[in-house]
Scaffold this active site. Structure first.
Site, PDB file in Angstrom:
ATOM      1  N   ASP A 150       0.889  -1.131   0.055  1.00 39.89           N
ATOM      2  CA  ASP A 150      -0.018  -0.074   0.065  1.00 39.89           C
ATOM      3  C   ASP A 150       0.946   1.325   0.016  1.00 39.89           C
ATOM      4  OD1 ASP A 150      -2.805   1.303   0.340  1.00 39.89           O
ATOM      5  OD2 ASP A 150      -1.683   1.818   2.225  1.00 39.89           O
ATOM      6  N   GLU A 174       1.468  -0.488  -5.165  1.00 34.12           N
ATOM      7  CA  GLU A 174       0.638   0.460  -5.458  1.00 34.12           C
ATOM      8  C   GLU A 174       1.311   1.899  -5.598  1.00 34.12           C
ATOM      9  OE1 GLU A 174      -3.152   2.628  -3.540  1.00 34.12           O
ATOM     10  OE2 GLU A 174      -1.469   2.190  -2.480  1.00 34.12           O
TER      11      GLU A 174
END
Length: 539
Positions: free
Chosen positions: A215, A274
């Site tokens: 993330d 990401e």
């Protein structure tokens, strides 16, 4: 005239790397399946549906965070990275899920959230108790404020969720939180942070996970001195301009260290970024041979339903990944954006385009990510009652809420929750539209023309054909408003992105179609908003 685009390396070495052409299914755990009957999806529920995923034909599943969390950002605010939140089950459930997935031939990727923790994490609680200037506060980004009495934030940085990226404590210091106030940013210049996350990764690798989705992989490192941006509405700059809080060069040393750790384990364990970067060259840095294995392709996700745009995005995506020999990833939806059926026009138009987009995406070189429910043709739920809307991103703009793509998926025809939860349970954590019965897995498996059956057949063909994998893409001439390409020997894909029928010379024998083309006298009439896979005669 044809144009050849070679992607990645060729040869037996890369062909055996599962992640280069894997189809990975994103499981948003809260909304996939409820195994204990409390209306919230959990690990037991995921475990109960592994046969469905294996039969669908995917290679791996990616689980969104299930760690201990106050759920200020639905699990992306982690209080304990080595435990499971009771709402999702236990560590024993996680271990059983990983083992069962492997028995079904499925790999398991889990989320790791390294840019920030929850404000309930033991480190942050220690930092609050210890006070200004303490070693405990050095694990986070604490600063004195500006202004005569420190009443102004330390700089002009803005939160991704809206407003200032700083929160002031009663003792006068401010802490950085690029997302919600409950998500304080870690200080990655502190060696203890590096050591802790290496330990966290080892904990889950030792349990058997096959990789990590990272993330905010472009976060963690901030520009020296924390300089002002000098502009407002900074969220629009992310991925388009240089900003001092994202995509700093220092993140790459972190990812190189994590790659060395992943490579020390058997079985090709992977890291997936990401990552947002201001240009293709900087995005490619995340997937260099000594860094992460994949990075999400948000440019493809954001492309409108337009042939020229898709062709440009596909060409640029392949070139970007090809610069460093990495596979490209393709994704149409995820838990942070409106479902693509709705983005493509909703209703019958959106469904036609979604069917075509599935065949387009699944025939491109590289790895594909599917978001749960896209194989059912689920639309965005745009009319959720106000009392259910709790996404912190709505603080930035009420229309930016992500709740509508996170509604539980329907498994059976039975109301009120269509088999998502156990019989007798009246409510799911987000209400499901009463019209979703025909979209359920049960309904669509009975219908040979359903989008679920199309996905299953496309994944079967993809697995069985050697034209996929790392085979290059060659653009073929096609009429305006359409795209056409070949892959390897004997395969072609044509996509009509117009609202009218289009005629083309027959490329070969129909393998699979989102809408069957009319074929006569050497001419194929492609239906509006449709895609066709063709078997071509070997040259």
């Amino acid at each position: 005239m044809t144009e050849l685009i070679q992607v990645g390396h060729t040869g037996e070495t890369t062909a055996t790397r599962w992640w280069r052409d894997a189809v990975i299914y994103q499981v948003y755990v809260r909304s996939f399946a409820d195994g204990n009957g409390d209306g919230v999806g959990d690990l037991l529920g995921v475990r109960s549906r592994l046969r469905y995923l294996a039969d669908l034909g995917v290679d791996a599943l990616w689980l969104t965070p299930f760690y201990t969390s106050p759920m200020a950002d639905f699990g992306y605010d982690v209080a304990d990275y080595r435990d499971v939140d009771p709402i999702f089950g236990s560590l024993a459930d996680a271990r059983a899920l990983i083992e069962d997935a492997h028995r079904h031939g499925l790999r398991v990727i889990v989320d790791v959230v390294p840019n920030h923790t929850s404000d309930q994490h033991v480190w942050f609680q220690q930092a609050l108790a210890a006070g200004p200037g303490s070693p405990e506060r050095e694990r986070y980004v604490f600063r004195r404020g500006r202004g005569e009495n420190g009443e102004l934030p330390p700089n002009d940085w803005e939160s991704v969720f809206g407003g200032p990226a700083w929160t002031r404590l009663p003792d006068g210091e401010w802490y950085l939180r690029l997302f919600a106030p409950e998500q304080p940013d870690l200080n990655w210049e502190h060696p203890e942070v590096h050591t802790e996350f290496e330990s966290i990764l080892r904990f889950w690798l030792d349990m058997g996970v096959d990789g990590f989705r990272i993330d905010v992989a472009h976060g963690m490192v901030k520009a020296e001195g924390l300089p002002d941006v000098g502009h407002s509405d900074q969220v629009r700059m992310i991925g388009a301009d240089v900003v001092p809080f994202f995509d700093q060069d220092g993140v790459h040393e972190i990812h190189r260290a994590w790659r060395r750790l992943l490579d020390s384990y058997p079985g090709e364990r992977i890291g997936v970024a990401e990552a947002w970067a201001p240009n293709p060259e900087r995005l490619a840095n995340y997937v260099r041979p000594d860094e992460l294995h994949q990075a999400f392709n948000f440019h493809f996700l954001n492309a409108p339903w337009d042939a020229s745009v898709f062709r440009t995005v596909i060409t640029e995506s392949l070139a970007t990944a090809g610069m460093v020999g990495a596979p490209t990833t393709w994704v149409l939806s995820n838990h942070d954006v409106k479902r693509h059926l709705t983005r493509y026009g909703d209703g019958e138009t959106g469904l036609r385009r979604s069917r075509a987009a599935a065949l387009l995406t699944l025939s491109l070189p590289g790895s594909t990510y599917l978001y749960q429910g896209e194989e059912l043709g689920l639309p965005e739920v745009l009319d959720l009652p106000e009392e259910f809307l709790r996404d912190p991103q709505r603080l930035r703009n009420p229309d930016d809420g992500r709740d509508g793509c996170r509604v539980p998926i329907p498994w059976a025809d039975v109301e009120p929750h269509f088999g998502f939860s156990l019989p007798g349970i009246e409510e799911s954590w987000l209400p499901m539209p009463a019209s979703w019965g025909p979209l359920s897995v049960q309904s669509q498996l009975r219908d040979p023309g359903s989008i679920l059956r199309l996905y299953r057949e496309a994944l079967r063909v993809r697995r069985e054909r050697r034209a996929f994998g790392d085979a290059p893409l060659t653009w073929l001439d096609s009429p305006e408003g359409t795209i056409a390409y070949s892959r390897g020997d004997g395969f072609a894909c044509t996509v009509n992105l117009t609202g009218e029928p289009v005629e083309i010379p027959v490329p070969g024998r129909v393998l699979l179609a989102s809408v069957e083309p009319a074929v006569a006298d050497g001419v194929a009439r492609l239906a509006p908003d449709s895609a066709v896979w063709w078997e071509r005669d070997a040259a």
